[in-house]
Design a protein around this motif. Sequence first.
Motif, PDB file in Angstrom:
ATOM      1  N   ALA A  53       0.846  -1.192   0.000  1.00 19.51           N
ATOM      2  CA  ALA A  53       0.000   0.000   0.000  1.00 19.51           C
ATOM      3  C   ALA A  53       0.881   1.242   0.000  1.00 19.51           C
ATOM      4  CB  ALA A  53      -0.902   0.010   1.229  1.00 19.51           C
ATOM      5  N   GLY A  54       0.371   2.288  -0.615  1.00 23.45           N
ATOM      6  CA  GLY A  54       1.103   3.544  -0.634  1.00 23.45           C
ATOM      7  C   GLY A  54       0.161   4.709  -0.782  1.00 23.45           C
ATOM      8  N   GLY A  55       0.602   5.861  -0.363  1.00 24.59           N
ATOM      9  CA  GLY A  55      -0.226   7.051  -0.481  1.00 24.59           C
ATOM     10  C   GLY A  55       0.395   8.226   0.239  1.00 24.59           C
ATOM     11  N   ARG A  56      -0.484   9.027   0.844  1.00 24.35           N
ATOM     12  CA  ARG A  56      -0.011  10.208   1.561  1.00 24.35           C
ATOM     13  C   ARG A  56      -0.962  10.530   2.694  1.00 24.35           C
ATOM     14  NH1 ARG A  56      -2.901  15.055  -0.241  1.00 24.35           N
ATOM     15  NH2 ARG A  56      -1.323  16.318   0.752  1.00 24.35           N
ATOM     16  N   ALA A  57      -0.443  11.299   3.629  1.00 24.24           N
ATOM     17  CA  ALA A  57      -1.242  11.770   4.754  1.00 24.24           C
ATOM     18  C   ALA A  57      -0.987  13.260   4.927  1.00 24.24           C
ATOM     19  CB  ALA A  57      -0.867  11.032   6.035  1.00 24.24           C
ATOM     20  N   LEU A  58      -2.023  13.973   5.294  1.00 27.37           N
ATOM     21  CA  LEU A  58      -1.923  15.381   5.649  1.00 27.37           C
ATOM     22  C   LEU A  58      -2.373  15.475   7.094  1.00 27.37           C
ATOM     23  CD1 LEU A  58      -1.531  18.408   4.943  1.00 27.37           C
ATOM     24  CD2 LEU A  58      -3.956  18.424   4.281  1.00 27.37           C
ATOM     25  N   VAL A  59      -1.503  16.018   7.945  1.00 27.99           N
ATOM     26  CA  VAL A  59      -1.817  16.105   9.365  1.00 27.99           C
ATOM     27  C   VAL A  59      -1.609  17.523   9.884  1.00 27.99           C
ATOM     28  CG1 VAL A  59      -1.282  13.670   9.812  1.00 27.99           C
ATOM     29  CG2 VAL A  59       0.513  15.383  10.078  1.00 27.99           C
ATOM     30  N   TYR A  60      -2.342  17.832  10.935  1.00 27.01           N
ATOM     31  CA  TYR A  60      -2.195  19.098  11.654  1.00 27.01           C
ATOM     32  C   TYR A  60      -1.337  18.816  12.883  1.00 27.01           C
ATOM     33  CZ  TYR A  60      -3.327  23.173  14.480  1.00 27.01           C
ATOM     34  OH  TYR A  60      -3.248  24.308  15.244  1.00 27.01           O
ATOM     35  N   VAL A  61      -0.316  19.658  13.080  1.00 30.12           N
ATOM     36  CA  VAL A  61       0.565  19.523  14.234  1.00 30.12           C
ATOM     37  C   VAL A  61       0.692  20.893  14.869  1.00 30.12           C
ATOM     38  CG1 VAL A  61       2.863  18.854  15.013  1.00 30.12           C
ATOM     39  CG2 VAL A  61       1.822  17.661  13.100  1.00 30.12           C
ATOM     40  N   GLY A  62       0.444  20.956  16.174  1.00 28.12           N
ATOM     41  CA  GLY A  62       0.482  22.241  16.881  1.00 28.12           C
ATOM     42  C   GLY A  62       1.811  22.960  16.788  1.00 28.12           C
ATOM     43  N   ASP A  63       2.914  22.226  16.681  1.00 24.09           N
ATOM     44  CA  ASP A  63       4.246  22.831  16.667  1.00 24.09           C
ATOM     45  C   ASP A  63       5.075  22.230  15.532  1.00 24.09           C
ATOM     46  OD1 ASP A  63       6.609  24.123  17.244  1.00 24.09           O
ATOM     47  OD2 ASP A  63       6.986  23.046  19.095  1.00 24.09           O
ATOM     48  N   VAL A  64       4.779  22.650  14.288  1.00 25.42           N
ATOM     49  CA  VAL A  64       5.475  22.111  13.124  1.00 25.42           C
ATOM     50  C   VAL A  64       6.964  22.399  13.174  1.00 25.42           C
ATOM     51  CG1 VAL A  64       5.680  22.253  10.597  1.00 25.42           C
ATOM     52  CG2 VAL A  64       3.435  22.180  11.663  1.00 25.42           C
ATOM     53  N   ALA A  65       7.334  23.570  13.647  1.00 27.74           N
ATOM     54  CA  ALA A  65       8.749  23.946  13.671  1.00 27.74           C
ATOM     55  C   ALA A  65       9.511  23.230  14.784  1.00 27.74           C
ATOM     56  CB  ALA A  65       8.888  25.453  13.837  1.00 27.74           C
ATOM     57  N   GLY A  66       8.784  22.718  15.793  1.00 28.75           N
ATOM     58  CA  GLY A  66       9.427  22.067  16.933  1.00 28.75           C
ATOM     59  C   GLY A  66       9.353  20.571  16.850  1.00 28.75           C
ATOM     60  N   ASN A  67       8.983  19.969  17.972  1.00 29.04           N
ATOM     61  CA  ASN A  67       9.008  18.513  18.052  1.00 29.04           C
ATOM     62  C   ASN A  67       7.678  17.843  17.792  1.00 29.04           C
ATOM     63  OD1 ASN A  67       7.526  19.000  20.336  1.00 29.04           O
ATOM     64  ND2 ASN A  67       9.151  18.441  21.767  1.00 29.04           N
ATOM     65  N   GLY A  68       6.648  18.600  17.437  1.00 32.35           N
ATOM     66  CA  GLY A  68       5.378  17.991  17.090  1.00 32.35           C
ATOM     67  C   GLY A  68       4.557  17.535  18.261  1.00 32.35           C
ATOM     68  N   ASP A  69       4.853  18.045  19.483  1.00 36.25           N
ATOM     69  CA  ASP A  69       4.124  17.552  20.653  1.00 36.25           C
ATOM     70  C   ASP A  69       2.828  18.293  20.901  1.00 36.25           C
ATOM     71  OD1 ASP A  69       4.889  19.975  21.700  1.00 36.25           O
ATOM     72  OD2 ASP A  69       6.100  19.141  23.330  1.00 36.25           O
ATOM     73  N   GLY A  70       2.425  19.135  19.954  1.00 40.24           N
ATOM     74  CA  GLY A  70       1.144  19.811  20.092  1.00 40.24           C
ATOM     75  C   GLY A  70       1.224  21.087  20.910  1.00 40.24           C
TER      76      GLY A  70
END
Length: 124
Positions: free
Chosen positions: A106-123
């Motif tokens: 399987a293959g594809g893509r995902a689009l996600v929202y992350v509170g802190d894109v520039a940081g560590n992604g911990d929201g």
Amino acid sequence: MKIGDSAELTRTFSRRDLLEYCELSGHDHDGESVPEPMIGALFSCLLGIELPGLGTNYLKQETRFRAGAIIGEPLTARVEITRLRPDKHLVDLATTCSRPDGSVVAGGRALVYVGDVAGNGDGG
């Protein structure tokens, strides 16, 4: 996070996993192949725990299933950041699931929202 960052996990689904999945979902199953939602769950696991990690919210997922997977066969799921949009807190990732010989299940893509894109992604 940066473009090219990736995470992967390898999982072998057992007959017991399949029976538990069928019991929880009410899914009827032929018994030898891994249901597509179980493969998709590997991507969810990676996105929510590894990359970007906690605080990740799915906005969009596209998955094309190219081949079936068999119970007992090791599957490796991988996500890789392909685009960062810090102004909108968005991360695009390529998603692939393959067999040990490298053939893609399987293959594809995902689009996600992350509170802190520039940081560590911990929201945060």
